[in-house]
Design an enzyme around this catalytic site. Structure first.
Site, PDB file in Angstrom:
ATOM      1  N   TYR A 106       1.699   6.969   3.048  1.00 57.46           N
ATOM      2  CA  TYR A 106       0.671   6.208   3.759  1.00 57.46           C
ATOM      3  C   TYR A 106       1.236   5.577   5.030  1.00 57.46           C
ATOM      4  CZ  TYR A 106      -3.014   2.851   4.723  1.00 57.46           C
ATOM      5  OH  TYR A 106      -4.024   2.146   5.323  1.00 57.46           O
ATOM      6  N   TRP A 108       0.229   4.339   9.502  1.00 59.25           N
ATOM      7  CA  TRP A 108      -0.504   4.550  10.750  1.00 59.25           C
ATOM      8  C   TRP A 108       0.244   5.398  11.761  1.00 59.25           C
ATOM      9  CZ3 TRP A 108      -4.841   1.957  13.443  1.00 59.25           C
ATOM     10  CH2 TRP A 108      -5.810   1.514  12.526  1.00 59.25           C
TER      11      TRP A 108
HETATM   12  N1  LIG Z   1      -3.883  -7.018  16.480  1.00 62.57           N
HETATM   13  C1  LIG Z   1      -4.057  -6.249  15.391  1.00 62.57           C
HETATM   14  N2  LIG Z   1      -5.286  -5.740  15.106  1.00 62.57           N
HETATM   15  C2  LIG Z   1      -5.462  -4.991  13.972  1.00 62.57           C
HETATM   16  C3  LIG Z   1      -4.377  -4.671  13.114  1.00 62.57           C
HETATM   17  C4  LIG Z   1      -3.090  -5.219  13.449  1.00 62.57           C
HETATM   18  O1  LIG Z   1      -2.098  -5.011  12.729  1.00 62.57           O
HETATM   19  N3  LIG Z   1      -2.977  -5.995  14.572  1.00 62.57           N
HETATM   20  N4  LIG Z   1      -4.562  -3.880  12.001  1.00 62.57           N
HETATM   21  C5  LIG Z   1      -5.789  -3.066  11.948  1.00 62.57           C
HETATM   22  C6  LIG Z   1      -6.057  -2.618  10.569  1.00 62.57           C
HETATM   23  S1  LIG Z   1      -5.143  -1.319   9.948  1.00 62.57           S
HETATM   24  C7  LIG Z   1      -7.034  -3.129   9.804  1.00 62.57           C
HETATM   25  S2  LIG Z   1      -7.360  -2.466   8.258  1.00 62.57           S
HETATM   26  C8  LIG Z   1      -7.866  -4.236  10.266  1.00 62.57           C
HETATM   27  C9  LIG Z   1      -7.952  -5.302   9.179  1.00 62.57           C
HETATM   28  O2  LIG Z   1      -9.052  -6.120   9.362  1.00 62.57           O
HETATM   29  P1  LIG Z   1      -9.186  -7.411   8.418  1.00 62.57           P
HETATM   30  O3  LIG Z   1      -8.645  -7.112   7.085  1.00 62.57           O
HETATM   31  O4  LIG Z   1     -10.563  -7.871   8.503  1.00 62.57           O
HETATM   32  O5  LIG Z   1      -8.202  -8.388   9.228  1.00 62.57           O
HETATM   33  P2  LIG Z   1      -7.318  -9.651   8.846  1.00 62.57           P
HETATM   34  O6  LIG Z   1      -6.810 -10.178  10.146  1.00 62.57           O
HETATM   35  O7  LIG Z   1      -6.310  -9.324   7.824  1.00 62.57           O
HETATM   36  O8  LIG Z   1      -8.352 -10.690   8.228  1.00 62.57           O
HETATM   37  C10 LIG Z   1      -9.449 -11.164   8.978  1.00 62.57           C
HETATM   38  C11 LIG Z   1      -9.639 -12.628   8.730  1.00 62.57           C
HETATM   39  O9  LIG Z   1     -10.100 -12.853   7.413  1.00 62.57           O
HETATM   40  C12 LIG Z   1      -9.848 -14.229   7.117  1.00 62.57           C
HETATM   41  N5  LIG Z   1      -9.729 -14.438   5.682  1.00 62.57           N
HETATM   42  C13 LIG Z   1      -8.670 -14.192   4.888  1.00 62.57           C
HETATM   43  N6  LIG Z   1      -8.932 -14.526   3.615  1.00 62.57           N
HETATM   44  C14 LIG Z   1     -10.184 -15.013   3.598  1.00 62.57           C
HETATM   45  C15 LIG Z   1     -11.033 -15.536   2.570  1.00 62.57           C
HETATM   46  O10 LIG Z   1     -10.691 -15.598   1.401  1.00 62.57           O
HETATM   47  N7  LIG Z   1     -12.291 -15.933   2.941  1.00 62.57           N
HETATM   48  C16 LIG Z   1     -12.727 -15.860   4.224  1.00 62.57           C
HETATM   49  N8  LIG Z   1     -13.970 -16.229   4.481  1.00 62.57           N
HETATM   50  N9  LIG Z   1     -11.945 -15.404   5.207  1.00 62.57           N
HETATM   51  C17 LIG Z   1     -10.694 -14.964   4.903  1.00 62.57           C
HETATM   52  C18 LIG Z   1      -8.541 -14.551   7.795  1.00 62.57           C
HETATM   53  O11 LIG Z   1      -8.627 -15.851   8.363  1.00 62.57           O
HETATM   54  C19 LIG Z   1      -8.362 -13.437   8.781  1.00 62.57           C
HETATM   55  O12 LIG Z   1      -8.039 -13.832  10.084  1.00 62.57           O
HETATM   56  O13 LIG Z   1      -7.326  -4.826  11.462  1.00 62.57           O
HETATM   57  C20 LIG Z   1      -6.999  -3.843  12.453  1.00 62.57           C
HETATM   58  N10 LIG Z   1      -6.718  -4.530  13.692  1.00 62.57           N
HETATM   59  N1  LIG Z   2       0.218  -8.811   2.827  1.00 66.37           N
HETATM   60  C1  LIG Z   2      -0.516  -7.888   3.436  1.00 66.37           C
HETATM   61  N2  LIG Z   2      -0.047  -6.622   3.527  1.00 66.37           N
HETATM   62  C2  LIG Z   2      -0.772  -5.680   4.156  1.00 66.37           C
HETATM   63  C3  LIG Z   2      -2.029  -5.989   4.743  1.00 66.37           C
HETATM   64  C4  LIG Z   2      -2.505  -7.314   4.615  1.00 66.37           C
HETATM   65  O1  LIG Z   2      -3.627  -7.655   5.066  1.00 66.37           O
HETATM   66  N3  LIG Z   2      -1.715  -8.239   3.988  1.00 66.37           N
HETATM   67  N4  LIG Z   2      -2.739  -5.021   5.406  1.00 66.37           N
HETATM   68  C5  LIG Z   2      -2.510  -3.647   5.012  1.00 66.37           C
HETATM   69  C6  LIG Z   2      -3.126  -2.672   5.914  1.00 66.37           C
HETATM   70  S1  LIG Z   2      -4.809  -2.872   6.219  1.00 66.37           S
HETATM   71  C7  LIG Z   2      -2.460  -1.613   6.432  1.00 66.37           C
HETATM   72  S2  LIG Z   2      -3.337  -0.393   7.274  1.00 66.37           S
HETATM   73  C8  LIG Z   2      -1.004  -1.439   6.223  1.00 66.37           C
HETATM   74  C9  LIG Z   2      -0.270  -0.858   7.440  1.00 66.37           C
HETATM   75  O2  LIG Z   2       0.938  -0.326   7.043  1.00 66.37           O
HETATM   76  P1  LIG Z   2       1.659   0.863   7.850  1.00 66.37           P
HETATM   77  O3  LIG Z   2       0.654   1.779   8.448  1.00 66.37           O
HETATM   78  O4  LIG Z   2       2.664   1.469   6.949  1.00 66.37           O
HETATM   79  O5  LIG Z   2       2.370   0.030   9.002  1.00 66.37           O
HETATM   80  P2  LIG Z   2       2.947   0.465  10.422  1.00 66.37           P
HETATM   81  O6  LIG Z   2       3.827  -0.655  10.862  1.00 66.37           O
HETATM   82  O7  LIG Z   2       1.831   0.860  11.324  1.00 66.37           O
HETATM   83  O8  LIG Z   2       3.865   1.707  10.081  1.00 66.37           O
HETATM   84  C10 LIG Z   2       3.867   2.892  10.791  1.00 66.37           C
HETATM   85  C11 LIG Z   2       5.300   3.395  10.914  1.00 66.37           C
HETATM   86  O9  LIG Z   2       5.268   4.705  11.515  1.00 66.37           O
HETATM   87  C12 LIG Z   2       6.316   4.799  12.465  1.00 66.37           C
HETATM   88  N5  LIG Z   2       5.961   5.859  13.438  1.00 66.37           N
HETATM   89  C13 LIG Z   2       5.320   5.730  14.623  1.00 66.37           C
HETATM   90  N6  LIG Z   2       5.152   6.937  15.192  1.00 66.37           N
HETATM   91  C14 LIG Z   2       5.704   7.844  14.356  1.00 66.37           C
HETATM   92  C15 LIG Z   2       5.831   9.284  14.395  1.00 66.37           C
HETATM   93  O10 LIG Z   2       5.392   9.961  15.316  1.00 66.37           O
HETATM   94  N7  LIG Z   2       6.447   9.869  13.341  1.00 66.37           N
HETATM   95  C16 LIG Z   2       6.957   9.161  12.291  1.00 66.37           C
HETATM   96  N8  LIG Z   2       7.564   9.846  11.316  1.00 66.37           N
HETATM   97  N9  LIG Z   2       6.837   7.809  12.242  1.00 66.37           N
HETATM   98  C17 LIG Z   2       6.216   7.177  13.243  1.00 66.37           C
HETATM   99  C18 LIG Z   2       6.415   3.409  13.060  1.00 66.37           C
HETATM  100  O11 LIG Z   2       7.675   3.206  13.663  1.00 66.37           O
HETATM  101  C19 LIG Z   2       6.153   2.526  11.821  1.00 66.37           C
HETATM  102  O12 LIG Z   2       7.367   2.197  11.175  1.00 66.37           O
HETATM  103  O13 LIG Z   2      -0.412  -2.685   5.848  1.00 66.37           O
HETATM  104  C20 LIG Z   2      -1.062  -3.279   4.714  1.00 66.37           C
HETATM  105  N10 LIG Z   2      -0.289  -4.411   4.245  1.00 66.37           N
HETATM  106 MO   LIG Z   3      -5.478  -1.126   7.653  1.00 67.24          MO
END
Ligand SMILES: Nc1nc2c(c(=O)[nH]1)N[C@H]1C(S)=C(S)[C@@H](COP(=O)(O)OP(=O)(O)OC[C@H]3O[C@@H](n4cnc5c(=O)[nH]c(N)nc54)[C@H](O)[C@@H]3O)O[C@H]1N2
Ligand SMILES: Nc1nc2c(c(=O)[nH]1)N[C@H]1C(S)=C(S)[C@@H](COP(=O)(O)OP(=O)(O)OC[C@H]3O[C@@H](n4cnc5c(=O)[nH]c(N)nc54)[C@H](O)[C@@H]3O)O[C@H]1N2
Ligand SMILES: [Mo]
Length: 741
Positions: A106, A108
């Site tokens: 898994y 990104w």
């Molecule tokens: N800059 C930036 N943008 C991203 C990402 C990133 O890593 N960086 N990741 C992307 C990805 S993969 C995803 S899946 C999305 C995730 O999107 P989300 O999961 O929606 O994003 P989060 O920032 O984890 O949470 C959003 C907000 O929910 C609020 N929250 C947390 N717990 C609770 C609760 O129990 N109740 C309520 N009401 N609110 C709560 C927190 O204050 C938080 O800021 O974001 C995407 N966008």
């Molecule tokens: N506690 C907590 N944990 C969370 C979350 C949360 O809300 N709270 N959010 C979750 C969510 S929504 C998500 S989506 C995940 C994200 O978790 P990941 O998607 O695993 O996080 P990334 O840091 O985007 O990891 C991508 C990796 O790919 C590498 N990479 C970039 N380009 C390439 C390429 O071309 N080839 C290869 N082989 N590697 C490459 C980057 O260097 C990086 O290390 O985290 C989850 N974890």
């Molecule tokens: Mo995500």
């Protein structure tokens, strides 16, 4: 300058005097601040320069090993390392079968649809007989299992809700559980060229009820009232609102009868267990009078109930989604423009966006003959407990016995929970192979680390969901060190295993780009490849400005039924009830979180980077405090602990601890601490306070428990913790330096 794109936006770039210059795409009305991290992709000390093998694996051969993650690495020439990996893949297939290879992988990775690391890995493993895969996502893996039971199809909610222009025109009130955090909307998987959402938010005319523990989960320009809820209690608030609607006769009985199944059973629960506004107030911390007033306001206006994905990334994460749909159904506005339910506004850039709905070129992965898979967030259980059984969406499944883990394009030591447990899990396989551009914690827990190019060092096609453009990603600069792209690495492994022709089909990466584009162009009416490549981009035909699935359902639910057993919105699901899960019964219920503590930690997405990517970049670095990730605390909680701004603090619970830099902010509700994900895991093994992460990774604190037995989704958003000022000997942050080689 040459065109390229990233998950956070399109840009053009060049390298002059060894420095990367980046200019956002001219059509982008709101370029992402994260573009400022890109320069670190090139020559950051954490780049993997050459293939490296863990000494213990090199000398003693494959096998479970406690030294994994603590051992030294030795650089090995490409040909030798490829021979060794091919031989090990061959051994595992022969001795244990292909299901002993975990290729779920898994993550990104980066934008660019051909060099999509996971697709390359899956295609390669499929040509050698398959692998144990993973299902669903960390993003919305709880909802994606629940929603088919409730609305027939996750897309009905995730992709068919009101668009921002429809909301601007029709919506009077948005009740935003989790807010609409602007920091997240710059990101869409695969890239985004025109960031429309910040503009939509700035122009929003609806009043917003911001239900969140954090006041800044909504841009300050929006007309809003903050309901500073206790985390993980949103379902209770929804119950209190629903109860008020019934008590005051404000619920839409006709809608519930015609379009929904099983409302009566839910109402019996709601009334029978007394889930009124007063009850909800005690749990959520929101005054009962505010709950009653909000319920009345919701019934009197065109109201959109939205729930961010973060709410389902928790224990019992199904409940706020199911209860939110139920609340919207009681208002009777589902299928009306700008009314009803939405999921993920402010979670991802494409939710509510009006971009094209074109499937752009992608690499075919082939067919996986192995039927074994895990729900994605069960990775540690898989490695620790081969043969153990678990529940999943009505099935009882067993974990296969994994001998080889092959990871490309993800960082489990970023994304998974309870990292000290994951460390133990990673000692179990015979072999761990990781493809990475950087020395992430995952690379450091591997036996074989293969250096990979970044998108800046290769050619690709780039386009995200609902992206307005397909970008011709030109090579900006030469590959760093001895790095190779994932495709070339897999082609070399395929050659050693006698399947090169099947994997490459005789094409070079450039020939693949041309082939994938030309095949796609036939149906899209786009210009020939050479023309597209020279132009650097292609504008895609516009998408629909509004969606019709739920409007059609509303027009006639017999002609346009949902894909549920009843064809209706299932407020009670006989199917889910039949599974008999205590942690996810047949209709929405209030279930309190199991773990409590002095503070509830919100481990949300970082504002300063994408996950763990480019943590060494300028924007990410600027957000650190005392060199560690910043933790935000309410000033009262900080004062009670003698913590001042800029102090290094220890955040801890029974599972682990990390250091972080304190920021005091009354935008954080009392009783809550916020530490975003993504600081590179930096375990200090020989410290009086060990186990300790020196850098501030919240996943040393989160519990490795599923949202429920139904979905087995990720529950990493919260953790019960305490915080204290750290006066002990201060360990250095070393995660962003390469290991000694
Ligand atoms: N800059 C930036 N943008 C991203 C990402 C990133 O890593 N960086 N990741 C992307 C990805 S993969 C995803 S899946 C999305 C995730 O999107 P989300 O999961 O929606 O994003 P989060 O920032 O984890 O949470 C959003 C907000 O929910 C609020 N929250 C947390 N717990 C609770 C609760 O129990 N109740 C309520 N009401 N609110 C709560 C927190 O204050 C938080 O800021 O974001 C995407 N966008
Ligand atoms: N506690 C907590 N944990 C969370 C979350 C949360 O809300 N709270 N959010 C979750 C969510 S929504 C998500 S989506 C995940 C994200 O978790 P990941 O998607 O695993 O996080 P990334 O840091 O985007 O990891 C991508 C990796 O790919 C590498 N990479 C970039 N380009 C390439 C390429 O071309 N080839 C290869 N082989 N590697 C490459 C980057 O260097 C990086 O290390 O985290 C989850 N974890
Ligand atoms: Mo995500």
């Amino acid at each position: 300058m040459r065109p390229s794109t990233s998950h956070w936006g399109a840009f053009s770039a060049d390298v002059t005097g060894g420095r990367l210059r980046v200019v956002p795409h001219p059509a982008d009305p709101a370029p992402s601040p994260l573009l400022g991290n890109l320069a670190a992709a090139l020559d950051h000390p954490s780049r993997v320069a050459r293939p490296a093998v863990r000494r213990g694996w090199l000398e003693d051969g494959p096998g479970p090993d406690e030294r994994r993650g603590r051992d030294e690495f030795v650089e090995v020439p490409w040909d030798e390392v490829l021979d060794r990996v091919a031989a090990e893949l061959g051994r595992v297939r022969e001795e244990h079968g292909n299901q002993a290879i975990f290729g779920g992988s898994y993550g990104w990775a980066s934008a660019g649809r051909f060099h999509h690391a996971q697709s390359q890995l899956h295609r390669f493993l499929n040509t050698i007989g398959g692998y144990t895969g993973s299902r669903n996502s960390y993003s919305n893996g709880t909802s994606s299992v629940l929603l088919p039971h409730v609305v027939g199809d996750a897309h009905a909610v995730l992709r068919q809700a009101s668009t921002w222009p429809t909301i601007a025109e029709h919506t009077e009130l948005i009740v935003a559980f989790g807010g609409v955090p602007e920091k997240n909307v710059f990101v869409t998987p695969g890239g985004v060229t025109e960031h429309g959402t910040p503009g939509h938010l700035a122009r929003l005319r609806a009043r917003v009820a911001l239900v969140s523990p954090l006041r800044d989960d909504l841009p300050s320009t929006v007309d809003a009232r903050w309901y500073p809820i206790r985390p993980a209690t949103d379902t209770a608030l929804m119950m209190g609102l629903a109860h008020t609607l019934v008590a005051e006769g404000l619920h839409d009985r006709d809608f519930l009868a015609r379009y929904c199944a099983g409302y009566a059973e839910f109402e019996r629960y709601l009334l029978g267990t007394g889930k009124d506004a007063h009850w909800a107030s005690g749990i959520t911390g929101i005054p009962a009078a505010d709950i009653v007033a909000l319920a009345r306001e919701m019934a009197a206006h065109r109201t959109l109930v939205t729930v961010t994905w973060s709410l389902q990334r928790t224990e019992h994460g199904e409940q706020p989604v199911w209860a939110g749909i139920t609340l919207a159904a009681m208002l009777g506005q589902i299928g009306l423009p700008g009314g009803g339910f939405g999921h993920g506004y402010g979670s991802m850039g494409d939710v509510g966006d009006t971009g094209p709905e074109v499937r752009t070129p992608y690499l075919p992965q082939g067919v996986n003959p192995v039927r074994e898979f895990i729900p994605v967030a069960r990775i540690a259980d898989l490695l620790l407990h081969p043969g153990a059984s678990y529940d999943y969406d009505g099935e009882v499944r067993r974990y296969p016995d994994i001998r080889l883990v092959h990871w490309a394009g993800g960082n489990p030591f970023h994304h998974h929970q309870d990292l000290n447990r994951l460390r133990r899990a990673f000692t179990r396989p015979d072999t761990v192979v990781v493809h990475e551009p950087f020395w992430t914690a995952t690379a450091r827990h591997a036996d074989v680390v293969l250096p990979v190019t970044t998108t800046l060092e290769r050619e690709d096609l780039g386009s995200g969901r609902r992206d307005t453009h397909l970008i011709a990603m030109h090579r900006i600069t030469e590959p760093r060190g001895e790095s190779r792209d994932d495709h070339t690495i897999f082609a070399a492994l395929a050659e050693r295993l006698g399947v090169e022709k099947a994997f490459t089909e005789g094409r070079s990466p450039r020939e693949w780009l041309e082939h994938l584009y030309e095949e796609w162009r036939v149906s899209s009416g786009a210009p020939p490849f050479a023309e597209f490549w020279a132009a650097g981009e292609l504008r895609l035909p516009p998408g629909p400005t509004h969606h019709t699935l739920l409007a059609d359902f509303r027009a006639d639910p017999d002609v346009h039924p949902l894909k549920t057993p009843s064809g209706r919105i299932e407020i009670t699901s006989a199917v889910v009830a039949g599974f008999g899960y205590d942690d996810c019964p047949g209709h929405p219920v209030w279930l309190p979180p199991k773990e409590t503590g002095p503070l509830r930690l919100i481990a949300n997405q970082p504002r300063t980077r994408l996950h763990s990517q480019l943590d060494g970049g300028a924007v990410s670095r600027a957000g650190k405090v005392a060199g560690r990730e910043a933790i935000r605390l309410n000033p009262a909680d900080a004062a009670a602990r003698g913590i001042g701004p800029g102090d290094v603090v220890r955040v801890f619970n029974a599972r682990g601890a990390c250091l972080a830099g304190a920021v005091l902010d009354d935008a954080v509700r009392p009783g809550v601490a916020q530490l975003p994900t993504g600081a590179w895991f930096d375990p200090v093994d020989d410290h009086p306070a060990s186990p300790l992460c020196a850098h501030g990774n919240p996943n040393v604190l989160t519990a490795d428990v599923p949202s429920s037995r139904l979905s087995q989704g990720c529950a990493g958003q919260h953790a019960a913790v305490d915080v204290e000022r750290f006066d002990g000997p201060l360990p250095e942050v070393t995660a962003l330096r390469p290991p000694p080689l």
